[in-house]
Each structure stands twice: as structure tokens, then as C-alpha cells.
Design a protein around this motif. Structure first.
Motif, PDB file in Angstrom:
ATOM      1  N   MET A  64      20.549  49.294  -2.796  1.00 35.35           N
ATOM      2  CA  MET A  64      19.670  50.434  -3.030  1.00 35.35           C
ATOM      3  C   MET A  64      18.758  50.718  -1.832  1.00 35.35           C
ATOM      4  N   GLY A  65      18.851  49.897  -0.792  1.00 35.48           N
ATOM      5  CA  GLY A  65      18.045  50.096   0.402  1.00 35.48           C
ATOM      6  C   GLY A  65      16.594  49.704   0.240  1.00 35.48           C
ATOM      7  N   VAL A  66      16.328  48.738  -0.649  1.00 34.43           N
ATOM      8  CA  VAL A  66      14.964  48.306  -0.930  1.00 34.43           C
ATOM      9  C   VAL A  66      14.774  46.897  -0.378  1.00 34.43           C
ATOM     10  N   TYR A  67      13.753  46.728   0.435  1.00 35.18           N
ATOM     11  CA  TYR A  67      13.438  45.401   0.968  1.00 35.18           C
ATOM     12  C   TYR A  67      12.786  44.549  -0.102  1.00 35.18           C
ATOM     13  N   LEU A  68      13.028  43.234  -0.026  1.00 30.25           N
ATOM     14  CA  LEU A  68      12.434  42.317  -0.982  1.00 30.25           C
ATOM     15  C   LEU A  68      10.931  42.215  -0.761  1.00 30.25           C
ATOM     16  N   ASN A  69      10.197  42.270  -1.858  1.00 31.35           N
ATOM     17  CA  ASN A  69       8.743  42.081  -1.833  1.00 31.35           C
ATOM     18  C   ASN A  69       8.462  40.637  -2.209  1.00 31.35           C
ATOM     19  N   TYR A  70       7.862  39.911  -1.319  1.00 33.57           N
ATOM     20  CA  TYR A  70       7.497  38.537  -1.622  1.00 33.57           C
ATOM     21  C   TYR A  70       5.990  38.452  -1.814  1.00 33.57           C
ATOM     22  N   ASP A  71       5.575  37.946  -2.971  1.00 31.90           N
ATOM     23  CA  ASP A  71       4.155  37.640  -3.113  1.00 31.90           C
ATOM     24  C   ASP A  71       3.971  36.182  -2.680  1.00 31.90           C
ATOM     25  N   GLU A  72       2.746  35.732  -2.614  1.00 33.19           N
ATOM     26  CA  GLU A  72       2.467  34.385  -2.121  1.00 33.19           C
ATOM     27  C   GLU A  72       3.147  33.305  -2.951  1.00 33.19           C
ATOM     28  N   ALA A  73       3.148  33.480  -4.259  1.00 32.32           N
ATOM     29  CA  ALA A  73       3.751  32.471  -5.138  1.00 32.32           C
ATOM     30  C   ALA A  73       5.257  32.381  -4.900  1.00 32.32           C
ATOM     31  N   GLU A  74       5.931  33.536  -4.780  1.00 35.83           N
ATOM     32  CA  GLU A  74       7.375  33.529  -4.523  1.00 35.83           C
ATOM     33  C   GLU A  74       7.679  32.902  -3.173  1.00 35.83           C
ATOM     34  N   LEU A  75       6.909  33.259  -2.160  1.00 41.72           N
ATOM     35  CA  LEU A  75       7.129  32.700  -0.835  1.00 41.72           C
ATOM     36  C   LEU A  75       6.952  31.185  -0.859  1.00 41.72           C
ATOM     37  N   GLU A  76       5.931  30.709  -1.518  1.00 44.50           N
ATOM     38  CA  GLU A  76       5.689  29.266  -1.618  1.00 44.50           C
ATOM     39  C   GLU A  76       6.850  28.572  -2.335  1.00 44.50           C
ATOM     40  N   GLN A  77       7.362  29.191  -3.386  1.00 44.89           N
ATOM     41  CA  GLN A  77       8.489  28.617  -4.122  1.00 44.89           C
ATOM     42  C   GLN A  77       9.730  28.540  -3.235  1.00 44.89           C
ATOM     43  N   TYR A  78      10.009  29.604  -2.474  1.00 46.77           N
ATOM     44  CA  TYR A  78      11.172  29.608  -1.582  1.00 46.77           C
ATOM     45  C   TYR A  78      11.025  28.568  -0.477  1.00 46.77           C
ATOM     46  N   LEU A  79       9.822  28.428   0.063  1.00 46.90           N
ATOM     47  CA  LEU A  79       9.587  27.429   1.107  1.00 46.90           C
ATOM     48  C   LEU A  79       9.765  26.015   0.565  1.00 46.90           C
ATOM     49  N   GLN A  80       9.297  25.773  -0.653  1.00 48.32           N
ATOM     50  CA  GLN A  80       9.464  24.463  -1.279  1.00 48.32           C
ATOM     51  C   GLN A  80      10.944  24.158  -1.497  1.00 48.32           C
ATOM     52  N   THR A  81      11.705  25.135  -1.963  1.00 44.59           N
ATOM     53  CA  THR A  81      13.144  24.955  -2.162  1.00 44.59           C
ATOM     54  C   THR A  81      13.831  24.654  -0.841  1.00 44.59           C
TER      55      THR A  81
END
Length: 88
Positions: A64-81
Motif C-alpha cells: 500500500m506504500g505505507v512506511y512502518l510506524n514504530y513507537d518506542e515500545a515496538e522499537l524496544e521489543q524489536y531490538l530485544q528480539t
């Protein structure tokens, strides 16, 4: 909630032929825009569109041409993973 949209029959028929279910396509456009504007998150996109996984949700947003929006909690979760994968 159910919303009704009035489209002339001849135009609706052409739209149905080009992309499949018109109601599904309209829902996808609305949800992609809502995500882009920060009104819904990726989990809600997945739930509303009944997508099987987070990866499918990300693929949908990309189509759909939409960039992912990362909030702080999501970013922290991805970094932990990522750190967990690196540790293996």
C-alpha cells in the motif's frame, strides 16, 4: 460499524473486475490510511484485515506504500528480539 458507499453500478462493476472485491479494497485503503495517520497500530491492522501474521501485515503495508510506524515500545521489543537472535 457498517458504512455504505454509493457508486454508480457501471463504475462499480469495472472496479470489481480490476481488483476483486470492492468492499475489501475500500477497507484496505481506509485501514492503510488510518495506519499512516497513526490512528491504528500494526496489531489492529492485522486484526481488522484478518491477516495471518505480522510479516503479512508488514507486506500489506508495503504494497500500500505505507512506511512502518514504530513507537518506542515496538522499537524496544524489536531490538530485544534482535539481541536474543544474536545471542544464539
Amino acid at each position: 460499524m457498517q458504512i455504505t458507499v454509493e457508486i454508480p453500478d457501471e463504475i462499480a462493476e469495472r472496479l470489481e473486475q480490476t481488483r476483486g472485491s470492492l468492499s475489501r479494497r475500500l477497507l484496505e485503503i481506509i485501514i492503510a490510511d488510518a495506519y499512516h495517520c497513526g490512528k491504528v497500530n500494526t496489531a489492529e491492522v492485522r486484526q481488522i484485515l484478518n491477516l495471518p501474521s505480522r510479516l503479512e501485515t508488514h507486506a500489506f503495508l508495503k504494497r500500500m506504500g505505507v512506511y512502518l510506524n514504530y513507537d518506542e515500545a515496538e522499537l524496544e521489543q524489536y531490538l530485544q528480539t534482535l539481541e536474543e537472535f544474536r545471542g544464539q
